[in-house]
Design an enzyme around this catalytic site. Structure first.
Site, PDB file in Angstrom:
ATOM      1  N   SER A 119      -8.194  15.237  -8.660  1.00  0.00           N
ATOM      2  CA  SER A 119      -8.216  15.573 -10.086  1.00  0.00           C
ATOM      3  C   SER A 119      -6.850  15.963 -10.629  1.00  0.00           C
ATOM      4  O   SER A 119      -6.694  16.113 -11.834  1.00  0.00           O
ATOM      5  CB  SER A 119      -9.197  16.719 -10.342  1.00  0.00           C
ATOM      6  OG  SER A 119     -10.497  16.281 -10.081  1.00  0.00           O
ATOM      7  N   HIS A 170      -7.638  25.218 -13.113  1.00  0.00           N
ATOM      8  CA  HIS A 170      -8.037  24.151 -12.188  1.00  0.00           C
ATOM      9  C   HIS A 170      -7.306  22.859 -12.574  1.00  0.00           C
ATOM     10  O   HIS A 170      -6.764  22.751 -13.664  1.00  0.00           O
ATOM     11  CB  HIS A 170      -9.555  23.975 -12.259  1.00  0.00           C
ATOM     12  CG  HIS A 170     -10.156  23.453 -10.998  1.00  0.00           C
ATOM     13  ND1 HIS A 170     -10.901  22.294 -10.968  1.00  0.00           N
ATOM     14  CD2 HIS A 170     -10.122  23.924  -9.737  1.00  0.00           C
ATOM     15  CE1 HIS A 170     -11.303  22.074  -9.723  1.00  0.00           C
ATOM     16  NE2 HIS A 170     -10.844  23.032  -8.959  1.00  0.00           N
ATOM     17  N   SER A 172      -7.833  19.701 -13.575  1.00  0.00           N
ATOM     18  CA  SER A 172      -7.981  18.870 -14.781  1.00  0.00           C
ATOM     19  C   SER A 172      -7.411  19.551 -16.026  1.00  0.00           C
ATOM     20  O   SER A 172      -6.547  18.985 -16.696  1.00  0.00           O
ATOM     21  CB  SER A 172      -9.441  18.479 -15.023  1.00  0.00           C
ATOM     22  OG  SER A 172     -10.049  18.003 -13.867  1.00  0.00           O
ATOM     23  N   GLU A 299     -13.797  19.461 -20.863  1.00  0.00           N
ATOM     24  CA  GLU A 299     -14.160  19.000 -19.525  1.00  0.00           C
ATOM     25  C   GLU A 299     -15.487  19.552 -19.020  1.00  0.00           C
ATOM     26  O   GLU A 299     -15.708  20.767 -19.016  1.00  0.00           O
ATOM     27  CB  GLU A 299     -13.079  19.399 -18.509  1.00  0.00           C
ATOM     28  CG  GLU A 299     -13.380  18.779 -17.139  1.00  0.00           C
ATOM     29  CD  GLU A 299     -12.649  19.415 -15.966  1.00  0.00           C
ATOM     30  OE1 GLU A 299     -12.462  18.715 -14.969  1.00  0.00           O
ATOM     31  OE2 GLU A 299     -12.285  20.598 -16.031  1.00  0.00           O
ATOM     32  N   HIS A 346     -12.331  10.402 -11.635  1.00  0.00           N
ATOM     33  CA  HIS A 346     -12.512   9.620 -10.407  1.00  0.00           C
ATOM     34  C   HIS A 346     -13.999   9.563 -10.119  1.00  0.00           C
ATOM     35  O   HIS A 346     -14.787  10.323 -10.685  1.00  0.00           O
ATOM     36  CB  HIS A 346     -11.768  10.272  -9.241  1.00  0.00           C
ATOM     37  CG  HIS A 346     -12.172  11.706  -9.033  1.00  0.00           C
ATOM     38  ND1 HIS A 346     -13.389  12.060  -8.505  1.00  0.00           N
ATOM     39  CD2 HIS A 346     -11.550  12.863  -9.356  1.00  0.00           C
ATOM     40  CE1 HIS A 346     -13.496  13.373  -8.494  1.00  0.00           C
ATOM     41  NE2 HIS A 346     -12.394  13.891  -9.011  1.00  0.00           N
ATOM     42  N   HIS A 420     -14.590  12.142  -2.824  1.00  0.00           N
ATOM     43  CA  HIS A 420     -14.404  11.278  -3.989  1.00  0.00           C
ATOM     44  C   HIS A 420     -14.508   9.813  -3.572  1.00  0.00           C
ATOM     45  O   HIS A 420     -14.310   9.476  -2.409  1.00  0.00           O
ATOM     46  CB  HIS A 420     -13.022  11.501  -4.607  1.00  0.00           C
ATOM     47  CG  HIS A 420     -12.827  12.877  -5.157  1.00  0.00           C
ATOM     48  ND1 HIS A 420     -11.642  13.297  -5.689  1.00  0.00           N
ATOM     49  CD2 HIS A 420     -13.669  13.926  -5.266  1.00  0.00           C
ATOM     50  CE1 HIS A 420     -11.755  14.551  -6.103  1.00  0.00           C
ATOM     51  NE2 HIS A 420     -12.985  14.957  -5.849  1.00  0.00           N
TER      52      HIS A 420
HETATM   53 ZN   LIG Z   1     -13.489  16.803  -6.524  1.00  0.00          ZN
END
Ligand SMILES: [Zn+2]
Ligand SMILES: *[C@@H]1O[C@H](CO)[C@@H](O)[C@H](O)[C@H]1NC(C)=O
Ligand SMILES: *[C@@H]1O[C@H](CO)[C@@H](O)[C@H](O)[C@H]1NC(C)=O
Ligand SMILES: *[C@@H]1O[C@H](CO)[C@@H](O)[C@H](O)[C@H]1NC(C)=O
Ligand SMILES: *[C@@H]1O[C@H](CO)[C@@H](O)[C@H](O)[C@H]1NC(C)=O
Length: 491
Positions: A119, A170, A172, A299, A346, A420
């Site tokens: 991310s 975080h 993002s 988000e 992703h 992911h």
């Molecule tokens: Zn993740």
């Protein structure tokens, strides 16, 4: 003679091998920001040339960018079915808010050093238009700092904001304001948010992670107090009721609703705002903050966490929370002046497999199918995860009795956590220039397309096209006998 032919053949094969294998991954240019900026502008120009027949001259006054972290296409389908089934329907025919959007495309998520992304590198791509290495935020693979679209928006006089269900520090959300080589540097990221550009100019900051701003710090700083001192008229809020009590004016809003990530919606205390509550508050405060419009990043960050825990029920519920936020954003804005883009950073490895009958519970098992040992299997499975539904002898057993909304989902391969996945993710768009968000895009093209639509940054924008067309129209008006030809966009 024969020896010469053989020698020739060997040299030929050796050269071929050199040509085919060596050069392919050796791309030092990818380590620079300029490589990706130039590549994206070239792709924008191609896209404009391909869509020249479409006459959308509207400028996006506002941009709402919604990101579902780990929102794979399978997650979209499964959440849609769950949405319908919760309403007592079969489910498959149900509709998510993005299904009202006019355009959809696919985004290629790989990063400079990884086939499957994290991310951080993806946030750098969709915020700053530059692909980078896994874990890096706001800098190219060679370490050059890159500017996020939030800064371009501020230079254009727009109000800016970020909203997330994770810690504000975080990966993002950090892509909207931070520059660090490693995403784990969250204490540095917290300072960058409240002390540096563009973070300190954000009008709206809503999410979790209070600890990184105060109690977890070893430098003795209380960043929340600093924010208070810098924004004497602003609201610092800790709950839904406080958020709703904050008057919409020209002050800023900082809302931090948990020490760590915000709680999953399924486990949340009553006074924790939902993502749609935060979306509504952000749009209201940002619309009032500047007559020039706004850019907001919103988000749904915990879809990814549900997937990592391989609890599909959590991931799908968080996806429906994201869906409610998309619906709220669409309802509160005008398609004529607001570009809404919803996408993911992703994928994850969730699969929806077998030939389950119409209306089969999406979190349950498929009763019509068996594996080669005659054991039934669940509809949803992960490729890698921590639970395989095995009996004492190590043989796969029927997961059915264990399947609930909050339980683990089976995996094929046993791993510590879910991982992911590397395939493309979907992009949905509506509003001015939304047609550009179709077909297949490199992920780092996204901020360039948004900037084209809202006339931000140093690249090509729709405003340049408007000016050119206005000039040539004026020229025609002055001398109607001279037929004027419109200059194609992107030329
Ligand atoms: Zn993740
Ligand atoms: C799609 O748009 C219509 C018309 O505005 C609206 O009534 C409907 O709720 C929207 N659908 C979803 C799933 O958001
Ligand atoms: C907004 O700004 C004006 C002018 O600076 C000021 O008079 C007013 O009190 C401010 N309102 C809020 C809610 O901060
Ligand atoms: C074209 O003409 C209009 C009306 O006379 C004027 O307002 C506008 O500024 C002109 N545009 C350019 C690019 O010269
Ligand atoms: C345009 O052409 C017409 C017909 O040939 C002519 O009568 C007129 O004077 C011309 N106008 C200008 C502005 O050149």
């Amino acid at each position: 003679m024969r020896n010469y032919i053989l020698l020739g053949l060997i040299i030929h094969l050796w050269l071929l091998r050199l040509l085919c294998s060596a050069a392919e991954f050796d791309t030092p240019d990818e380590r620079t920001a300029s490589y990706w900026m130039k590549q994206a502008q070239q792709q924008l120009a191609e896209r404009l040339a391909r869509t020249r027949h479409l006459t959308d001259n509207r400028v996006a006054k506002n941009i709402v960018f919604l990101l579902g972290d780990g929102l794979s296409i399978t997650t979209v389908t499964a959440a849609r079915i769950l949405k319908g089934q919760r309403m007592g329907h079969s489910g498959e025919e149900s509709r998510l808010a993005v299904e009202n959007f006019t355009y959809a495309g696919l985004s290629k998520t790989y990063c400079t050093d990884s086939q499957t992304a994290d991310s951080a590198c993806t946030a750098t791509a969709y915020m700053s238009g530059v692909k980078t290495n896994m874990g890096a935020i706001g800098q190219s693979a060679s370490g050059e700092h890159v500017e996020p679209i939030t800064l371009w928006a501020q230079r254009a006089g727009k109000a800016t904001g970020i909203v997330t269900t994770t810690r504000l520090t975080h990966a993002s959300p950090a892509g909207a304001y931070a520059h660090v080589p490693r995403r784990s540097q969250e204490l540095d990221i917290a300072r960058q948010l409240l002390e540096q550009e563009p973070g300190r100019q954000f009008h709206v900051i809503l999410g979790g992670g209070l600890g990184k701003f105060a109690s977890e710090r070893s430098d003795g700083r209380n960043l929340i107090q600093q924010w208070h001192d810098a924004h004497p008229g602003g609201c610092f809020v800790r709950s839904l009721s406080e958020l709703q009590a904050c008057r919409v004016g020209n002050g800023s809003v900082l809302g931090v609703f948990n020490d760590n990530h915000m709680a999953y919606h399924l486990a949340a205390p009553k006074d924790q705002p939902r993502l749609c509550d935060m979306t509504k508050a952000a749009i209201e405060h940002l619309s009032a903050a500047s007559p020039n419009g706004y850019y907001v990043f919103i988000e749904g960050g915990r879809i990814d966490h549900g997937h990592h825990e391989t609890r599909a029920g959590y991931a799908l519920d968080e996806t429906l929370e994201f869906d409610a936020a998309v619906e709220t954003a669409a309802r509160l804005t005008d398609e004529q002046d607001t570009l809404i883009v919803a996408t993911s950073d992703h994928s994850h490895t969730l699969s929806l497999a077998g030939y389950a009958k119409r209306g089969t519970s999406i979190l349950g098992q498929d009763d019509s199918n068996r594996d080669t040992n005659g054991v039934p299997y669940s509809i949803l499975n992960y490729a890698v995860g921590k639970w395989q539904s095995l009996n004492k002898a190590g043989k796969r057993e029927n997961p059915g009795p264990h399947l609930r909304e909050t339980s683990f989902t089976p995996s094929y391969i046993r791993g510590k956590t879910g991982v992911h996945a590397g395939e493309d993710v979907a992009v949905f768009a509506q509003g001015p220039q939304a047609h550009l968000f179709s077909g297949i895009m490199e992920q780092n093209l996204l901020p360039h397309l948004m900037s084209y639509a809202a006339c931000l940054g140093d690249g090509t924008t729709v405003c340049q096209k408007q000016r050119r067309e206005q000039l040539s129209l004026n020229a025609t008006a002055e001398n109607p006998n001279k037929t004027s030809k419109l200059v194609p966009a992107g030329a």
